[in-house]
Design a protein around this motif. Structure first.
Motif, PDB file in Angstrom:
ATOM      1  N   ASN B  13      -6.819 -46.983  29.220  1.00  0.00           N
ATOM      2  CA  ASN B  13      -7.759 -46.403  28.243  1.00  0.00           C
ATOM      3  C   ASN B  13      -7.484 -44.951  27.883  1.00  0.00           C
ATOM      4  OD1 ASN B  13      -9.082 -48.885  28.297  1.00  0.00           O
ATOM      5  ND2 ASN B  13     -10.439 -48.220  29.969  1.00  0.00           N
ATOM      6  N   MET B  25      -6.163 -42.442  23.011  1.00  0.00           N
ATOM      7  CA  MET B  25      -7.423 -43.178  22.869  1.00  0.00           C
ATOM      8  C   MET B  25      -8.592 -42.223  23.076  1.00  0.00           C
ATOM      9  SD  MET B  25      -6.107 -46.471  25.035  1.00  0.00           S
ATOM     10  CE  MET B  25      -7.460 -47.584  24.735  1.00  0.00           C
ATOM     11  N   SER B  26      -9.269 -41.953  21.981  1.00  0.00           N
ATOM     12  CA  SER B  26     -10.376 -41.015  21.992  1.00  0.00           C
ATOM     13  C   SER B  26     -11.650 -41.761  21.644  1.00  0.00           C
ATOM     14  CB  SER B  26     -10.077 -39.916  20.964  1.00  0.00           C
ATOM     15  OG  SER B  26     -11.145 -39.023  20.813  1.00  0.00           O
ATOM     16  N   ALA B  27     -12.767 -41.063  21.681  1.00  0.00           N
ATOM     17  CA  ALA B  27     -14.023 -41.622  21.172  1.00  0.00           C
ATOM     18  C   ALA B  27     -14.647 -40.550  20.312  1.00  0.00           C
ATOM     19  CB  ALA B  27     -14.953 -42.000  22.317  1.00  0.00           C
ATOM     20  N   LYS B  28     -15.333 -41.006  19.256  1.00  0.00           N
ATOM     21  CA  LYS B  28     -15.975 -40.062  18.340  1.00  0.00           C
ATOM     22  C   LYS B  28     -17.474 -40.312  18.342  1.00  0.00           C
ATOM     23  CE  LYS B  28     -16.361 -38.686  13.553  1.00  0.00           C
ATOM     24  NZ  LYS B  28     -16.277 -39.095  12.157  1.00  0.00           N
ATOM     25  N   TYR B  35     -15.219 -35.265  19.150  1.00  0.00           N
ATOM     26  CA  TYR B  35     -14.266 -36.213  19.714  1.00  0.00           C
ATOM     27  C   TYR B  35     -14.113 -35.934  21.203  1.00  0.00           C
ATOM     28  CZ  TYR B  35     -12.714 -37.778  15.107  1.00  0.00           C
ATOM     29  OH  TYR B  35     -12.665 -38.320  13.858  1.00  0.00           O
ATOM     30  N   PHE B  37     -11.861 -36.689  24.884  1.00  0.00           N
ATOM     31  CA  PHE B  37     -10.672 -37.210  25.556  1.00  0.00           C
ATOM     32  C   PHE B  37     -10.635 -36.689  26.980  1.00  0.00           C
ATOM     33  CE2 PHE B  37      -6.307 -37.300  27.048  1.00  0.00           C
ATOM     34  CZ  PHE B  37      -5.963 -38.604  26.756  1.00  0.00           C
ATOM     35  N   ARG B  39     -11.994 -40.686  26.713  1.00  0.00           N
ATOM     36  CA  ARG B  39     -13.115 -41.047  25.855  1.00  0.00           C
ATOM     37  C   ARG B  39     -14.443 -41.112  26.587  1.00  0.00           C
ATOM     38  NH1 ARG B  39     -10.941 -47.188  24.394  1.00  0.00           N
ATOM     39  NH2 ARG B  39     -11.663 -48.126  26.334  1.00  0.00           N
ATOM     40  N   GLU B  40     -14.406 -41.281  27.912  1.00  0.00           N
ATOM     41  CA  GLU B  40     -15.661 -41.282  28.679  1.00  0.00           C
ATOM     42  C   GLU B  40     -16.130 -39.864  29.015  1.00  0.00           C
ATOM     43  OE1 GLU B  40     -12.865 -42.743  29.725  1.00  0.00           O
ATOM     44  OE2 GLU B  40     -13.250 -44.862  29.296  1.00  0.00           O
ATOM     45  N   TYR B  42     -17.828 -37.406  27.810  1.00  0.00           N
ATOM     46  CA  TYR B  42     -18.737 -37.019  26.728  1.00  0.00           C
ATOM     47  C   TYR B  42     -19.035 -35.534  26.786  1.00  0.00           C
ATOM     48  CZ  TYR B  42     -19.470 -42.063  26.815  1.00  0.00           C
ATOM     49  OH  TYR B  42     -19.276 -43.407  26.815  1.00  0.00           O
ATOM     50  N   ASP B  55     -15.015 -45.955  19.807  1.00  0.00           N
ATOM     51  CA  ASP B  55     -13.644 -45.708  20.235  1.00  0.00           C
ATOM     52  C   ASP B  55     -12.755 -45.524  19.010  1.00  0.00           C
ATOM     53  OD1 ASP B  55     -14.541 -46.020  22.786  1.00  0.00           O
ATOM     54  OD2 ASP B  55     -13.784 -48.060  23.050  1.00  0.00           O
ATOM     55  N   GLU B  97      -9.500 -33.942  13.933  1.00  0.00           N
ATOM     56  CA  GLU B  97     -10.433 -34.273  15.011  1.00  0.00           C
ATOM     57  C   GLU B  97     -10.977 -33.031  15.715  1.00  0.00           C
ATOM     58  OE1 GLU B  97      -7.356 -35.477  14.531  1.00  0.00           O
ATOM     59  OE2 GLU B  97      -7.310 -37.668  14.747  1.00  0.00           O
TER      60      GLU B  97
END
Ligand SMILES: [Zn+2]
Lengths: 393, 144
Positions: B13, B25-28, B35, B37, B39-40, B42, B55, B97
């Motif tokens: 991940n 693999m990032s989350a927005k 964003y 990294f 991704r968890e 926060y 994701d 980002e």
């Protein structure tokens, strides 16, 4: 809130790896602090202990293990961890307990034994402990984070390799005069510039290693104890800060940082220092002695700015012009700093406060800052931990 | 792109190559726009509702915001079969980002490193595991 005074301090001198039990180092520091305060152990009403993170169960309950050495008395014992600002947390808790009237006299201490070799991951679980990712996949020991920020600073403000070396020259001069220091050799600028790169632009002599050490502080609001103490030092403020959203610093342990700043660099330290200025009514212009966390030469420079002793980008000039030396208006790290001691995680914030206390009490011999009346100790811990203590005599 | 079939990331991940390009693999957060990294991790803006985190993959290319060369081997649990020290570490900025990410620099002349230069996301072979798979991490390299 009541006024709180430091009446006793103790240090186990900083050293390298040891097989001796951490609590025994703590006991040396606590015993000296009791003697300095001329106090019986039974008068301690609370223990605020910095934990020893590599010490397993005993290290995580360091306060209980220390208490048992001197004799268990049933008092509140709190064990705390805030990375390298752990000692700041224990001092702050002792201060708050006394200021609020819960207790009259409390002990804050920390003791740490250097791990053999390098600091590295504390668990193997990348899901629970995100720090594991930077070790397993990032190839990121702590000094790399400092080097990345240092390179940005050189690009932005024109900091030179000579500036970075000059910090070590100054720190080694003061460290050579400090009996508690681990490193007592004095270095010339050429010697520092000839030392090998660890992670460029930072060289071996421009970053601090991990050390073994212990420090203890006895604080009180008991008027009789204060009147009998040798030069009691008043704590005007002792604060802690955490990071602020949008802080552009790449924090140790993290893998990312924002590219568009919305908060100051090292915002945890910005926050802790501003809280302390507000609470004490004392500002950078009033301070005679500053102990800042010189984990690397970059820290020495950036902390002068973060804590408001000069504007952003001006610390290099302050250093070059001799404005941070003993004898100038502001003496920075007359102890020789972390550069001469190394980091003993849970003990170092307390040790910084003790150096300030010793300066205010006029006990520093060859490295004494003449006429010091106001001192400030500033810490820095990974992932947004910081503490500031301002003291006067 | 080289054959990626028998490769596995040491920790899942973080890096993806399923689209044919290597990307992080990032989350927005669609509420505060931040964003993350990994991704968890926060890091919401204070007051954010924290609703609508999705994701996403980061852009494949970015710019070098800072770098260093590490002259000592990284201690365990870091592990590579081949000696990589001295190795470069870059902080690469993904402009859209608004995030900078650290990574080992590979396949690049370390003497040519310069703040502002264009970099792309790639992978670095670390070692072969018991299943005979090549274990990899994400990395950055200069765009030639
Ligand atoms: Zn959000």
């Amino acid at each position: 809130m009541r006024d709180v005074y430091i009446i006793g301090t103790g240090i186990h001198p900083w050293m390298g790896f040891s097989e001796q039990v951490f609590a025994d180092f703590a006991a040396v520091a606590v015993n000296d602090a009791l003697k300095d305060a001329n106090l019986e152990w039974q008068k301690i009403e609370a223990i605020m202990a910095g934990i020893f993170i590599y010490g397993g169960n005993a290290g995580h309950l360091s306060g209980q293990y220390l208490e048992s050495i001197f004799g268990e008395t049933g008092i509140p014992v709190v064990n705390v961890y805030n990375a390298c600002a752990t000692g700041s947390a224990s001092i702050r808790m002792a201060y708050n307990s006394i200021a609020a009237g819960e207790t009259d006299t409390a002990l804050a201490f920390g003791a740490d034994v250097s791990p053999k070799g390098f600091l590295t991951a504390k668990s193997d679980n990348a899901v629970q402990d995100r720090d594991v990712i930077r070790w397993k996949m990032g190839g990121l020991p702590n000094p790399i984070y400092w080097a990345l920020e240092c390179r940005k600073r050189m690009e932005k403000y024109g900091t030179t390799e000579e500036d970075l070396a000059l910090v070590k020259v100054l720190m080694s001069e003061y460290g050579s005069k400090n009996p508690h220091a681990r490193f007592k050799k004095q270095y010339s600028i050429e010697e520092v510039l000839n030392s090998v790169y660890v992670c460029d632009p930072l060289r071996l002599f421009e970053i601090c290693p991990v050390s073994t050490g212990a420090a203890a502080l006895i604080v009180t609001a008991d008027e009789e104890l204060i009147s009998k103490a040798d030069n009691p030092v008043k704590i005007n403020a002792t604060t802690m800060g955490s990071a602020m959203y949008g802080d552009p610093t790449i924090r140790i342990s993290a893998l990312s940082c924002p590219s568009v700043p919305e908060a100051p660099m090292l915002s945890e330290s910005y926050s802790a220092s501003r809280q302390a200025y507000e609470k004490s009514g004392i500002g950078p212009e009033d301070i005679d002695v500053l102990e800042l966390p010189d984990n690397s030469s970059w820290h020495y420079l950036v902390y002068l700015e973060t804590c408001g002793f000069c504007k952003d980008g001006e610390a290099d000039k302050m250093l070059r012009d001799g404005e941070t030396k003993i004898g100038a208006k502001l003496a920075v790290n007359p102890s020789g700093g972390f550069s001469s001691h190394g980091e003993a995680l849970s003990a170092q914030a307390i040790w910084q406060v003790i150096e300030c206390t010793n300066q205010l009490r006029g006990r520093c011999g060859e490295r004494q800052v003449e006429g010091a009346k106001v001192a400030m100790a500033q810490t820095y811990g990974l992932m947004g931990n910081s503490g500031t203590t301002i003291m006067t005599i | 792109m080289e054959n990626m079939v028998n490769k596995v990331a040491r920790i899942p991940n973080l890096v993806d190559w399923s689209t044919g390009e290597v990307r992080l693999m990032s989350a927005k957060c669609n509420s505060c726009g931040t964003y993350f990294f990994p991704r968890e991790h926060y890091q919401h803006r204070p007051g954010c509702s924290r609703e609508g985190v999705e994701d996403v993959l980061l852009a494949q290319k970015g710019k070098l915001a800072s770098y260093t060369i590490q002259y000592y081997p990284c201690p365990a649990p870091f592990k590579t079969e081949k000696k990589i020290t001295p190795y470069g570490i870059g902080l690469v900025e993904f402009e859209d980002e608004k995030i900078q990410i650290t990574g080992i620099i590979t396949d690049t002349d370390l003497k040519s490193l310069k703040i502002g230069m264009e970099m792309e996301t790639t992978i670095l072979d670390m070692y072969t595991n018991e299943e005979k798979q090549q274990v990899v991490t994400w990395a950055f390299k200069a765009i030639k």
